[in-house]
Structures are given as structure tokens and as C-alpha cells.
Scaffold this active site. Structure first.
Site, PDB file in Angstrom:
ATOM      1  N   ASP A  20      24.782  20.765  -7.513  1.00 58.27           N
ATOM      2  CA  ASP A  20      23.435  21.248  -8.104  1.00 58.27           C
ATOM      3  C   ASP A  20      23.303  22.777  -8.314  1.00 58.27           C
ATOM      4  O   ASP A  20      22.966  23.212  -9.161  1.00 58.27           O
ATOM      5  CB  ASP A  20      22.416  20.723  -7.083  1.00 58.27           C
ATOM      6  CG  ASP A  20      22.299  21.243  -5.830  1.00 58.27           C
ATOM      7  OD1 ASP A  20      23.472  21.635  -5.290  1.00 58.27           O
ATOM      8  OD2 ASP A  20      21.289  21.046  -5.044  1.00 58.27           O
ATOM      9  N   ASP A  47      25.538  28.990  -4.723  1.00 55.44           N
ATOM     10  CA  ASP A  47      25.008  30.372  -4.465  1.00 55.44           C
ATOM     11  C   ASP A  47      26.070  31.316  -3.805  1.00 55.44           C
ATOM     12  O   ASP A  47      27.004  31.937  -4.393  1.00 55.44           O
ATOM     13  CB  ASP A  47      23.601  30.479  -4.111  1.00 55.44           C
ATOM     14  CG  ASP A  47      23.415  29.580  -3.082  1.00 55.44           C
ATOM     15  OD1 ASP A  47      24.324  29.072  -2.211  1.00 55.44           O
ATOM     16  OD2 ASP A  47      22.412  29.097  -2.561  1.00 55.44           O
TER      17      ASP A  47
END
Length: 187
Positions: free
Chosen positions: A103, A106
Site C-alpha cells: 500500500d 515509507d
């Protein structure tokens, strides 16, 4: 309770998301069309489930699909940097081309951990397909395996985002768009 009122702003609408997913699926179809074996698509549960479902329906190849669950957030807004696998694959990846569907990337810690996990199981290549890429938070370099490629939907500014499968404390996954959650809803 209206979840829309919890948003500071919408970053990507449902239509923008679907257009981009179609483009990525087309690229994956093109890149793997001539491969001797179709790729194994591995979704990272739970955040990638909507992206994974939309993506695989648009890949025009005879693919296999599996899920892995890795955790590094819990109920926090920042990764703890120590991912763990709580649900492993049921399909054998040995000698296969794997496309790992995330998804959001980071820090890169969870993704690097999963790539290493797939490599240790004998995957011949590992590509990454992330819906959102947030390079401003990157702590580790992403090293793909073999002829792996990096596909991304959108580059995400350094905001805490929810929707389209992404959550805070298991809420907001069902939003059809990606929005910035107002701080008062996660602090």
C-alpha cells in the site's frame, strides 16, 4: 459519523486512483508478457488489499496471487522499524518472479525485510509495486532481487494518509479515495 469530515484534504480521488492502477497493470502486463513463467503477485495484508484486488483484475496474464502479512505500525502513525511476519505465504516462490504489492513504502524497513524473506525462499526476482511511495521518510535503500522493477502509483508527500485500504487503528480502509487525516483523529 461521516468519515469524510475526518479528512484535512483529499490527495487522490477514486477516479485518479483507478486511472493510475490501470496504467500500472498495463506496465506489469507488458513487462512480464515475454517471461517464461507468469509472475506470482504477493499482496501485503491488510493495507494493500484494495490496491491488490484492483491491480490483479487488470493484469492480462495468467498470474497466481498470495498474501503475506507483515507488521511494523500496530496502532501508531510511525513505523517501529522492526517488522515481523505474522502470516506467511502458502505458495512456493522458489524460482519464480514475484511482484510484491504494498500500500505504501515509507521507511522501507518492512519492504526490505519482505524482499529478503522472499529471496531467502528462493524467488528468482522480486519486483515491488507500491500504491504510494513516500521517499521523504526512507531510512533504508530498497534493493530488488534479480531483474526486479519498482512500480509506484503516486509519490506521497509527508502526510499521514488513510483510505483505499490504508488505515489508522483499523479505521478508514473503506474510503474510496486517499486523504490526509486531521491530527485530532490520530493524536
Amino acid at each position: 459519523m461521516s468519515l469524510d469530515s475526518h479528512m484535512e484534504k483529499v490527495l487522490w480521488t477514486e477516479d485518479q486512483i483507478q486511472d493510475r492502477v490501470a496504467q500500472i497493470a498495463s506496465q506489469i502486463t507488458h513487462d512480464f508478457r515475454a517471461a517464461p513463467h507468469p509472475p506470482l503477485i504477493v499482496g501485503v495484508a491488510t493495507g494493500a488489499f484494495l490496491f491488490l484486488a484492483d491491480l490483479v483484475r487488470r493484469i492480462h496474464l495468467p498470474i497466481s496471487v498470495d498474501l503475506v502479512r507483515a507488521q511494523s505500525y500496530g496502532f501508531a502513525t510511525l513505523s517501529n522499524g522492526a517488522p515481523t511476519i505474522s502470516l506467511d505465504l502458502k505458495l512456493d516462490v522458489k524460482g519464480k518472479h514475484v511482484v510484491l504489492v504494498e500500500d505504501i513504502v515509507d521507511t522501507g524497513c518492512t519492504l526490505s525485510y519482505l524482499i529478503g524473506h522472499l529471496e531467502s525462499k528462493g524467488a528468482s526476482s522480486v519486483s515491488v509495486c507500491t500504491f504510494l511511495d513516500k521517499p521523504a521518510r526512507r531510512k533504508v535503500d530498497i534493493e530488488l532481487v534479480g531483474d526486479g522493477k519498482f512500480y509506484k502509483g503516486f509519490e506521497c508527500p509527508d502526510y499521514f494518509v488513510v483510505g483505499y485500504g490504508m488505515d489508522f487503528a483499523e479505521l478508514y480502509r473503506n474510503l474510496p479515495y486517499v486523504g490526509v487525516l486531521k491530527p485530532e483523529h490520530y493524536k
